[in-house]
Motif scaffolding. Structure first.
Motif, PDB file in Angstrom:
ATOM      1  N   GLY A 101      52.363  40.007  39.864  1.00  0.00           N
ATOM      2  CA  GLY A 101      51.070  40.379  40.426  1.00  0.00           C
ATOM      3  C   GLY A 101      50.529  41.725  39.982  1.00  0.00           C
ATOM      4  N   VAL A 102      51.240  42.426  39.109  1.00  0.00           N
ATOM      5  CA  VAL A 102      50.800  43.754  38.672  1.00  0.00           C
ATOM      6  C   VAL A 102      49.488  43.657  37.904  1.00  0.00           C
ATOM      7  CG1 VAL A 102      51.384  45.785  37.287  1.00  0.00           C
ATOM      8  CG2 VAL A 102      53.172  44.624  38.615  1.00  0.00           C
ATOM      9  N   GLY A 103      49.416  42.750  36.937  1.00  0.00           N
ATOM     10  CA  GLY A 103      48.193  42.595  36.152  1.00  0.00           C
ATOM     11  C   GLY A 103      47.013  42.203  37.012  1.00  0.00           C
ATOM     12  N   ARG A 104      47.226  41.298  37.941  1.00  0.00           N
ATOM     13  CA  ARG A 104      46.145  40.867  38.840  1.00  0.00           C
ATOM     14  C   ARG A 104      45.624  42.039  39.666  1.00  0.00           C
ATOM     15  NH1 ARG A 104      44.108  36.225  40.670  1.00  0.00           N
ATOM     16  NH2 ARG A 104      45.675  35.006  39.577  1.00  0.00           N
ATOM     17  N   GLN A 105      46.530  42.861  40.203  1.00  0.00           N
ATOM     18  CA  GLN A 105      46.100  44.007  41.008  1.00  0.00           C
ATOM     19  C   GLN A 105      45.353  45.036  40.156  1.00  0.00           C
ATOM     20  OE1 GLN A 105      46.139  44.156  44.382  1.00  0.00           O
ATOM     21  NE2 GLN A 105      46.796  42.043  44.103  1.00  0.00           N
ATOM     22  N   LEU A 106      45.824  45.251  38.940  1.00  0.00           N
ATOM     23  CA  LEU A 106      45.111  46.160  38.039  1.00  0.00           C
ATOM     24  C   LEU A 106      43.703  45.641  37.766  1.00  0.00           C
ATOM     25  CD1 LEU A 106      47.979  47.013  35.548  1.00  0.00           C
ATOM     26  CD2 LEU A 106      46.672  48.703  36.867  1.00  0.00           C
ATOM     27  N   TRP A 107      43.585  44.342  37.472  1.00  0.00           N
ATOM     28  CA  TRP A 107      42.270  43.766  37.199  1.00  0.00           C
ATOM     29  C   TRP A 107      41.356  43.861  38.408  1.00  0.00           C
ATOM     30  CZ3 TRP A 107      38.236  43.009  34.673  1.00  0.00           C
ATOM     31  CH2 TRP A 107      37.267  42.083  35.068  1.00  0.00           C
ATOM     32  N   LEU A 108      41.864  43.563  39.597  1.00  0.00           N
ATOM     33  CA  LEU A 108      41.016  43.616  40.789  1.00  0.00           C
ATOM     34  C   LEU A 108      40.454  45.018  41.017  1.00  0.00           C
ATOM     35  CD1 LEU A 108      43.022  41.296  43.211  1.00  0.00           C
ATOM     36  CD2 LEU A 108      40.851  40.788  42.037  1.00  0.00           C
ATOM     37  N   ARG A 109      41.271  46.038  40.807  1.00  0.00           N
ATOM     38  CA  ARG A 109      40.790  47.418  40.969  1.00  0.00           C
ATOM     39  C   ARG A 109      39.803  47.784  39.870  1.00  0.00           C
ATOM     40  NH1 ARG A 109      38.422  51.010  43.486  1.00  0.00           N
ATOM     41  NH2 ARG A 109      39.092  53.149  43.196  1.00  0.00           N
ATOM     42  N   ALA A 110      40.096  47.399  38.630  1.00  0.00           N
ATOM     43  CA  ALA A 110      39.174  47.675  37.528  1.00  0.00           C
ATOM     44  C   ALA A 110      37.846  46.961  37.768  1.00  0.00           C
ATOM     45  CB  ALA A 110      39.782  47.242  36.201  1.00  0.00           C
ATOM     46  N   ARG A 111      37.912  45.721  38.204  1.00  0.00           N
ATOM     47  CA  ARG A 111      36.693  44.946  38.478  1.00  0.00           C
ATOM     48  C   ARG A 111      35.859  45.617  39.566  1.00  0.00           C
ATOM     49  NH1 ARG A 111      36.270  38.482  39.580  1.00  0.00           N
ATOM     50  NH2 ARG A 111      34.152  38.525  40.348  1.00  0.00           N
ATOM     51  N   GLU A 112      36.519  46.103  40.591  1.00  0.00           N
ATOM     52  CA  GLU A 112      35.825  46.798  41.675  1.00  0.00           C
ATOM     53  C   GLU A 112      35.087  48.032  41.135  1.00  0.00           C
ATOM     54  OE1 GLU A 112      37.063  49.194  45.770  1.00  0.00           O
ATOM     55  OE2 GLU A 112      38.531  47.905  44.790  1.00  0.00           O
ATOM     56  N   LEU A 113      35.775  48.817  40.317  1.00  0.00           N
ATOM     57  CA  LEU A 113      35.151  50.017  39.749  1.00  0.00           C
ATOM     58  C   LEU A 113      34.001  49.660  38.811  1.00  0.00           C
ATOM     59  CD1 LEU A 113      38.341  52.163  39.050  1.00  0.00           C
ATOM     60  CD2 LEU A 113      36.618  52.548  40.829  1.00  0.00           C
ATOM     61  N   LEU A 114      34.192  48.638  37.989  1.00  0.00           N
ATOM     62  CA  LEU A 114      33.122  48.219  37.076  1.00  0.00           C
ATOM     63  C   LEU A 114      31.900  47.734  37.843  1.00  0.00           C
ATOM     64  CD1 LEU A 114      35.301  46.444  34.375  1.00  0.00           C
ATOM     65  CD2 LEU A 114      33.963  48.551  34.076  1.00  0.00           C
ATOM     66  N   SER A 115      32.117  47.005  38.914  1.00  0.00           N
ATOM     67  CA  SER A 115      31.021  46.541  39.753  1.00  0.00           C
ATOM     68  C   SER A 115      30.276  47.730  40.362  1.00  0.00           C
ATOM     69  CB  SER A 115      31.556  45.621  40.850  1.00  0.00           C
ATOM     70  OG  SER A 115      30.501  45.172  41.666  1.00  0.00           O
ATOM     71  N   GLN A 116      31.023  48.724  40.851  1.00  0.00           N
ATOM     72  CA  GLN A 116      30.410  49.933  41.405  1.00  0.00           C
ATOM     73  C   GLN A 116      29.591  50.682  40.358  1.00  0.00           C
ATOM     74  OE1 GLN A 116      33.667  52.205  43.063  1.00  0.00           O
ATOM     75  NE2 GLN A 116      34.041  50.707  44.678  1.00  0.00           N
ATOM     76  N   GLN A 117      29.987  50.574  39.099  1.00  0.00           N
ATOM     77  CA  GLN A 117      29.284  51.248  38.001  1.00  0.00           C
ATOM     78  C   GLN A 117      28.085  50.449  37.503  1.00  0.00           C
ATOM     79  OE1 GLN A 117      32.355  52.083  35.089  1.00  0.00           O
ATOM     80  NE2 GLN A 117      33.604  53.126  36.620  1.00  0.00           N
TER      81      GLN A 117
END
Length: 170
Positions: A101-117
């Motif tokens: 689940g490490v990759g999934r958690q990294l992607w979810l956080r990156a996706r959240e930041l990209l959405s905020q941007q």
């Protein structure tokens, strides 16, 4: 597991994971002598420069201070990309942490930041032969893009990469 922006103190671990993951993930794709020649020190210098320059955002996943994986992302570098498209530049997880689940958690956080941007889509390029990564990217919402595969040389071998795209504003 904690996910936060990488600092200079994370660079060595990022470089080690980068090399270890390449050697494991690409062992059937790239020549063994090329993989053996990969240098943690060269990758460390590269990632140090990238972090210092702010060229891309880098997040690290840590468990008790140990870096388990990382993701690099930012504006899409493709010539045809609209300004609303981000790119997952690279994502690597230590081989002993695959399928946890490490990759999934990294992607979810990156996706959240990209959405905020303000990004609405995100793309990435992956070797067509990297079936494990393609399964992972599909599982987290990426679909094959419409561009034909691009040719590149790596380790003295001709390879193809295909672009995958995901909506991030949903």
């Amino acid at each position: 597991m904690n996910i936060d922006h990488a600092t200079l103190s994370d660079v060595r671990a990022v470089a080690e994971i980068h090399v270890d993951a390449w050697r494991s993930a690409y062992s059937r794709i790239l020549p063994a002598d090329y993989l053996a020649s990969l240098s943690v020190e060269k990758r460390e210098a590269m990632w140090k420069n990238i972090i210092e320059s702010g060229q891309t955002e880098i997040l690290v996943a840590k468990d008790g201070g140990t870096v388990l994986g990382w993701v690099s992302f930012g504006a899409c570098r493709d010539k045809d990309a609209p300004s609303s498209q981000a790119e997952l530049w690279a994502m690597y997880v230590a081989p002993n942490s695959w399928f946890k689940g490490v990759g999934r958690q990294l992607w979810l956080r990156a996706r959240e930041l990209l959405s905020q941007q303000g990004y609405s889509t995100c793309s990435l390029w992956v070797f067509t032969e990297n079936e494990q990564a393609i399964r992972f990217y599909k599982a987290i919402g990426f679909v094959a893009g419409t561009l034909p595969p691009q040719e590149l040389e790596c380790g003295g071998q001709q390879l193809q990469e295909v672009r995958y795209v995901c909506r991030i504003d949903t």
